[in-house]
Write a protein that holds these residues in place. Structure first.
Motif, PDB file in Angstrom:
ATOM      1  N   PRO A  96       0.952  -1.192   0.116  1.00 21.05           N
ATOM      2  CA  PRO A  96       0.120  -0.086   0.024  1.00 21.05           C
ATOM      3  C   PRO A  96       0.896   1.457   0.055  1.00 21.05           C
ATOM      4  O   PRO A  96       0.295   2.226  -0.798  1.00 21.05           O
ATOM      5  N   ALA A  97       2.016   1.217   0.884  1.00 17.98           N
ATOM      6  CA  ALA A  97       2.753   2.591   0.603  1.00 17.98           C
ATOM      7  C   ALA A  97       3.424   2.686  -0.320  1.00 17.98           C
ATOM      8  O   ALA A  97       3.763   3.907  -0.811  1.00 17.98           O
ATOM      9  N   ALA A  98       3.991   1.790  -0.988  1.00 24.53           N
ATOM     10  CA  ALA A  98       4.739   1.711  -2.218  1.00 24.53           C
ATOM     11  C   ALA A  98       3.597   2.319  -3.411  1.00 24.53           C
ATOM     12  O   ALA A  98       4.204   3.075  -4.331  1.00 24.53           O
ATOM     13  N   ALA A  99       2.127   1.891  -3.405  1.00 25.33           N
ATOM     14  CA  ALA A  99       1.453   2.313  -4.593  1.00 25.33           C
ATOM     15  C   ALA A  99       1.145   3.698  -4.303  1.00 25.33           C
ATOM     16  O   ALA A  99       0.966   4.372  -5.191  1.00 25.33           O
ATOM     17  N   ARG A 100       0.982   4.245  -2.890  1.00 26.86           N
ATOM     18  CA  ARG A 100       0.742   5.751  -2.790  1.00 26.86           C
ATOM     19  C   ARG A 100       2.172   6.401  -3.297  1.00 26.86           C
ATOM     20  O   ARG A 100       1.710   7.628  -3.817  1.00 26.86           O
ATOM     21  N   LEU A 101       3.287   6.263  -2.776  1.00 29.68           N
ATOM     22  CA  LEU A 101       4.364   6.870  -3.062  1.00 29.68           C
ATOM     23  C   LEU A 101       4.583   7.006  -4.618  1.00 29.68           C
ATOM     24  O   LEU A 101       5.253   7.933  -5.025  1.00 29.68           O
ATOM     25  N   LEU A 102       4.404   5.751  -5.216  1.00 30.05           N
ATOM     26  CA  LEU A 102       4.678   5.813  -6.722  1.00 30.05           C
ATOM     27  C   LEU A 102       3.558   6.195  -7.563  1.00 30.05           C
ATOM     28  O   LEU A 102       3.483   6.281  -8.823  1.00 30.05           O
ATOM     29  N   LYS A 103       2.484   6.545  -6.789  1.00 30.13           N
ATOM     30  CA  LYS A 103       1.181   7.184  -7.697  1.00 30.13           C
ATOM     31  C   LYS A 103       0.712   6.014  -8.584  1.00 30.13           C
ATOM     32  O   LYS A 103       0.272   6.673  -9.703  1.00 30.13           O
ATOM     33  N   VAL A 104       0.616   4.844  -8.342  1.00 24.21           N
ATOM     34  CA  VAL A 104      -0.060   4.118  -9.322  1.00 24.21           C
ATOM     35  C   VAL A 104      -1.448   3.288  -8.705  1.00 24.21           C
ATOM     36  O   VAL A 104      -2.144   2.770  -9.218  1.00 24.21           O
ATOM     37  N   GLU A 105      -1.815   3.990  -7.483  1.00 29.02           N
ATOM     38  CA  GLU A 105      -3.074   3.561  -6.767  1.00 29.02           C
ATOM     39  C   GLU A 105      -4.141   4.781  -7.262  1.00 29.02           C
ATOM     40  O   GLU A 105      -3.806   5.775  -7.518  1.00 29.02           O
ATOM     41  N   LEU A 106      -5.452   3.990  -7.655  1.00 31.09           N
ATOM     42  CA  LEU A 106      -6.565   4.877  -8.077  1.00 31.09           C
ATOM     43  C   LEU A 106      -7.301   5.158  -7.029  1.00 31.09           C
ATOM     44  O   LEU A 106      -7.214   4.361  -6.183  1.00 31.09           O
ATOM     45  N   PRO A 107      -7.913   6.156  -6.897  1.00 33.38           N
ATOM     46  CA  PRO A 107      -9.030   6.530  -6.169  1.00 33.38           C
ATOM     47  C   PRO A 107      -9.953   5.417  -5.940  1.00 33.38           C
ATOM     48  O   PRO A 107     -10.372   4.725  -6.975  1.00 33.38           O
ATOM     49  N   PRO A 108     -10.452   5.178  -4.709  1.00 32.07           N
ATOM     50  CA  PRO A 108     -11.764   4.223  -4.495  1.00 32.07           C
ATOM     51  C   PRO A 108     -12.983   4.696  -5.365  1.00 32.07           C
ATOM     52  O   PRO A 108     -13.155   5.652  -5.630  1.00 32.07           O
ATOM     53  N   THR A 109     -13.556   3.447  -5.939  1.00 32.79           N
ATOM     54  CA  THR A 109     -14.887   3.648  -6.643  1.00 32.79           C
ATOM     55  C   THR A 109     -16.314   3.365  -5.869  1.00 32.79           C
ATOM     56  O   THR A 109     -15.914   2.810  -4.761  1.00 32.79           O
ATOM     57  N   ASP A 110     -17.141   3.930  -6.252  1.00 36.39           N
ATOM     58  CA  ASP A 110     -18.437   3.539  -5.680  1.00 36.39           C
ATOM     59  C   ASP A 110     -18.774   2.294  -6.055  1.00 36.39           C
ATOM     60  O   ASP A 110     -18.840   2.086  -7.130  1.00 36.39           O
ATOM     61  N   GLU A 111     -19.182   1.255  -5.066  1.00 38.70           N
ATOM     62  CA  GLU A 111     -19.228  -0.161  -5.437  1.00 38.70           C
ATOM     63  C   GLU A 111     -20.636  -0.468  -4.571  1.00 38.70           C
ATOM     64  O   GLU A 111     -20.678  -0.224  -3.522  1.00 38.70           O
ATOM     65  N   PRO A 112     -21.045  -1.700  -5.236  1.00 39.11           N
ATOM     66  CA  PRO A 112     -22.181  -2.431  -4.421  1.00 39.11           C
ATOM     67  C   PRO A 112     -21.412  -2.953  -3.283  1.00 39.11           C
ATOM     68  O   PRO A 112     -20.476  -3.285  -3.164  1.00 39.11           O
ATOM     69  N   ARG A 113     -22.390  -3.074  -2.181  1.00 39.43           N
ATOM     70  CA  ARG A 113     -21.913  -3.613  -0.934  1.00 39.43           C
ATOM     71  C   ARG A 113     -21.926  -5.206  -1.234  1.00 39.43           C
ATOM     72  O   ARG A 113     -21.147  -6.105  -0.516  1.00 39.43           O
ATOM     73  N   ASP A 114     -22.675  -5.981  -2.097  1.00 42.16           N
ATOM     74  CA  ASP A 114     -22.435  -7.282  -2.482  1.00 42.16           C
ATOM     75  C   ASP A 114     -22.994  -7.388  -3.958  1.00 42.16           C
ATOM     76  O   ASP A 114     -23.698  -6.719  -4.357  1.00 42.16           O
ATOM     77  N   ARG A 115     -22.700  -8.451  -4.684  1.00 43.31           N
ATOM     78  CA  ARG A 115     -23.224  -8.787  -6.106  1.00 43.31           C
ATOM     79  C   ARG A 115     -23.446 -10.138  -6.197  1.00 43.31           C
ATOM     80  O   ARG A 115     -22.731 -11.099  -5.699  1.00 43.31           O
ATOM     81  N   ARG A 116     -24.585 -10.760  -6.860  1.00 46.77           N
ATOM     82  CA  ARG A 116     -24.846 -11.857  -7.111  1.00 46.77           C
ATOM     83  C   ARG A 116     -25.212 -12.058  -8.563  1.00 46.77           C
ATOM     84  O   ARG A 116     -25.340 -11.140  -9.152  1.00 46.77           O
ATOM     85  N   GLU A 117     -25.472 -13.210  -8.850  1.00 48.04           N
ATOM     86  CA  GLU A 117     -25.925 -13.602 -10.296  1.00 48.04           C
ATOM     87  C   GLU A 117     -27.021 -14.671 -10.212  1.00 48.04           C
ATOM     88  O   GLU A 117     -26.803 -15.760  -9.542  1.00 48.04           O
ATOM     89  N   VAL A 118     -28.299 -14.387 -10.975  1.00 50.00           N
ATOM     90  CA  VAL A 118     -29.251 -15.585 -10.932  1.00 50.00           C
ATOM     91  C   VAL A 118     -29.341 -16.011 -12.267  1.00 50.00           C
ATOM     92  O   VAL A 118     -29.657 -15.013 -13.136  1.00 50.00           O
TER      93      VAL A 118
END
Length: 583
Positions: free
Chosen positions: A383-405
């Motif tokens: 995590p620290a390396a990703a932030r330092l080297l700026k290869v981390e993307l900001p978090p996205t809005d995501e569903p709490r859970d997902r399924r398929e029927v």
């Protein structure tokens, strides 16, 4: 009977303790795999457990079986879309990367350990490849959202570099034990045979298993057992014919995972547990196998080798391998740093011991120490390396859970769960009212849960904080729905700083945008769509987070659409008195 019961008791106790230790992993910032190793070492002959275990043959058997399960699960979760941006560079790292790393490290090991050059190169070959178990586990559990190019490169490389590592180890063992039989032609043929048979068995076996999943009607729990047994068949068959079983089972998993059917979700859920069981069992057994006092004898040598591997050999090999693919310096640095070593080097270090290579115990102890240091230093700093080297993307809005029927052999309804956040746009509204906002997509609320109870969808129903709503919706609506339910859960300032203040359509003419904002384009770019200008300037397939600077402005790929096309572009404007973003 007492002996067997005691064995079961010890095995269950060690796995039980290992799983409980996972709750400590996040708090301490240590990789979970390292804790499994520590549990095994503490249970060993020099730890409180005092278990005497030195059966290299059994450890090798358990290690290979566990790696087959882990690679199968990794393949099932690898999307072929990832190949668009990472197949060629990952293939280079899986071949040249292993060779280059082993060559540089071999020279250093020969000098540092003061051993025969053949033994130094053998040790380097053992630890020269990245480990799929470590990479898959740590990337997916680090909490870091990497850009697709970096993540896919690391995962595909780690899943595909085992044939080259095994070849190098086999070659060096043969040179040490049977130098008269060693020949360049024989080694080239061995590599082609390993890779060719591995790919052939992987594609054929994966296709057969995918067809069986589609056409057979089994109890839910049996689908995963079908894939697991089929994967082990592919693994064993490829190995029997001198092919790469590791490559075969990984490719088979990719084929099955990308031919989705009604049984795919059942397979993934069960395989996730089996993969964790394989990782825990394998690392505990490998921890039992090692003698800590032996490791202490080579502490400084192992530390020197680990540092040279992390800071010199791996970075140089990666920089040369990725140079033609126009990766950024930060991406190259991160790929170099996350060259995680894990179970594969330890399993490979068992080969010379079983084959009776002189000084093979030295190789095993040093290789194990290098793995420990890699997991401790590299694994804990992802995590620290990703932030330092700026290869981390900001978090996205995501569903709490997902399924398929699944409603047919090739037809499925995606389902998403959302939790109502206080102050969000969903609070106080009827679920059907939210669904009606999606004019061009079929979105329906099918269930609402409040305080653990299912509510009837009456006309006067209103959403409250803490409610869980289940929607049937296309994948394209999953993130917009999450934004409605999420309120201010995301750091909007961080997203703006990363993607820019404005969103621009990728099909707008670049010349119109340049006129509106006052920046200068290259000749010929004025009449091109903005997406084409971005791809041309990048010189590689685009992924979310890619950026191109034009004057003081920065264009950032914000979203990717179907077939690898850019979905939307962010525009960052220059601030007065502040230097432009040069990331």
């Amino acid at each position: 009977m007492t002996t067997i019961s005691t064995l079961f008791l010890l095995a269950g106790l060690l796995l039980f303790i290992s799983v409980l230790a996972s709750t400590v992993s996040a708090r301490l910032g240590l990789p979970l795999l390292l804790l499994f190793l520590i549990v095994g070492m503490l249970a060993g002959e020099e730890g409180p457990g005092g278990i005497m275990f030195s059966d290299f043959f059994t450890a090798n058997l358990i290690g290979q079986l566990a790696l087959a399960v882990i690679l199968l699960d990794g393949g099932l979760r690898t999307r072929t879309e990832n190949f668009r941006v990472a197949l060629k560079p990952a293939a280079v790292l899986a071949t040249w990367g292993v060779i280059g790393t082993a060559a540089l490290l071999g020279v250093f090991a020969t000098w540092a350990l003061d051993v025969d050059w053949r033994l130094g190169l053998l040790l380097a070959a053992i630890v020269g490849s990245t480990d799929a178990a470590a990479v898959f586990a740590l990337l997916r559990n680090s909490g870091v959202r990497l850009n697709e190019r970096v993540k896919s490169t690391l995962e595909i490389e780690s899943g595909a570099n085992d044939p080259m590592a095994i070849l190098l180890v086999t070659v060096m063992v043969e040179i040490l034990l049977f130098p008269e039989r060693a020949s360049a032609g024989g080694f080239a043929w061995l590599l082609l045979k390993q890779a060719g048979l591995g790919l052939a068995f992987g594609f054929a076996g994966g296709w057969v298993m995918a067809q069986l999943l589609r056409r057979m009607n089994l109890a839910e729990g049996l689908y995963a057992l079908l894939i697991l047994s089929g994967g082990l068949l592919v693994f064993g068959a490829a190995n029997l014919l001198d092919g790469s079983g590791f490559l075969a089972v990984y490719v088979a998993g990719i084929v099955v995972g990308n031919r989705r059917s009604h049984a795919t979700e059942h397979v993934l859920r069960v395989m996730d547990g089996l993969a964790w069981l394989a990782q825990a069992g394998m690392f505990v057994v490998l921890g039992l196998l090692v003698t800590p006092s032996h490791l202490a004898e080579y502490t400084w040598e192992a530390l020197a080798m680990a540092l040279f591997l992390m800071l010199v050999a791996r970075p140089v090999a990666v920089a040369i391998g990725l140079w033609p693919f126009r990766y950024t310096r930060n991406e190259v640095a991160f790929v170099s740093w996350v060259g995680l070593r894990g179970a594969v080097p330890v399993v490979l270090a068992i080969f010379p011991v079983v084959m009776g290579v002189p000084n093979s115990q030295l190789l095993f102890d040093v290789a194990f120490s290098v793995v420990l240091l890699s997991l401790l230093v590299q694994g804990a700093t992802i995590p620290a390396a990703a932030r330092l080297l700026k290869v981390e993307l900001p978090p996205t809005d995501e569903p709490r859970d997902r399924r398929e029927v699944w409603v047919g052999e090739e037809a499925a309804l995606p389902m998403f769960e959302y939790r109502v956040t206080a102050g969000s746009a969903a609070e106080g509204r009827h679920p059907d009212d939210l669904a009606s906002e999606f004019i061009h997509a079929e979105v329906r609320c099918i269930a609402l849960v409040r305080s653990g109870k299912l509510l009837e969808m009456k006309a006067d129903l209103r959403l409250r904080p803490g409610d869980s709503a289940w929607f049937i919706a296309p994948e394209s609506a999953a993130e917009p729905l999450a934004r409605i339910f999420g309120g201010a859960t995301l750091d909007l300032g961080r997203n703006t700083r990363f993607f820019g203040e404005f969103v621009v359509a990728p099909d707008c003419l670049a010349g119109d945008l340049a006129t509106a904002y006052g920046f200068t384009l290259l000749p010929g770019e004025v009449t091109l769509p903005l997406a084409e200008v971005l791809v041309a300037r990048l010189g590689r397939p685009a992924v979310v987070g890619d950026r191109v600077q034009i004057g003081g402005f920065v264009l950032v790929v914000r979203e990717m659409g179907a077939a690898g096309r850019i979905g939307s572009v962010g525009l960052k404007c220059p601030l007065v008195g502040i230097a432009p973003d040069k990331r």
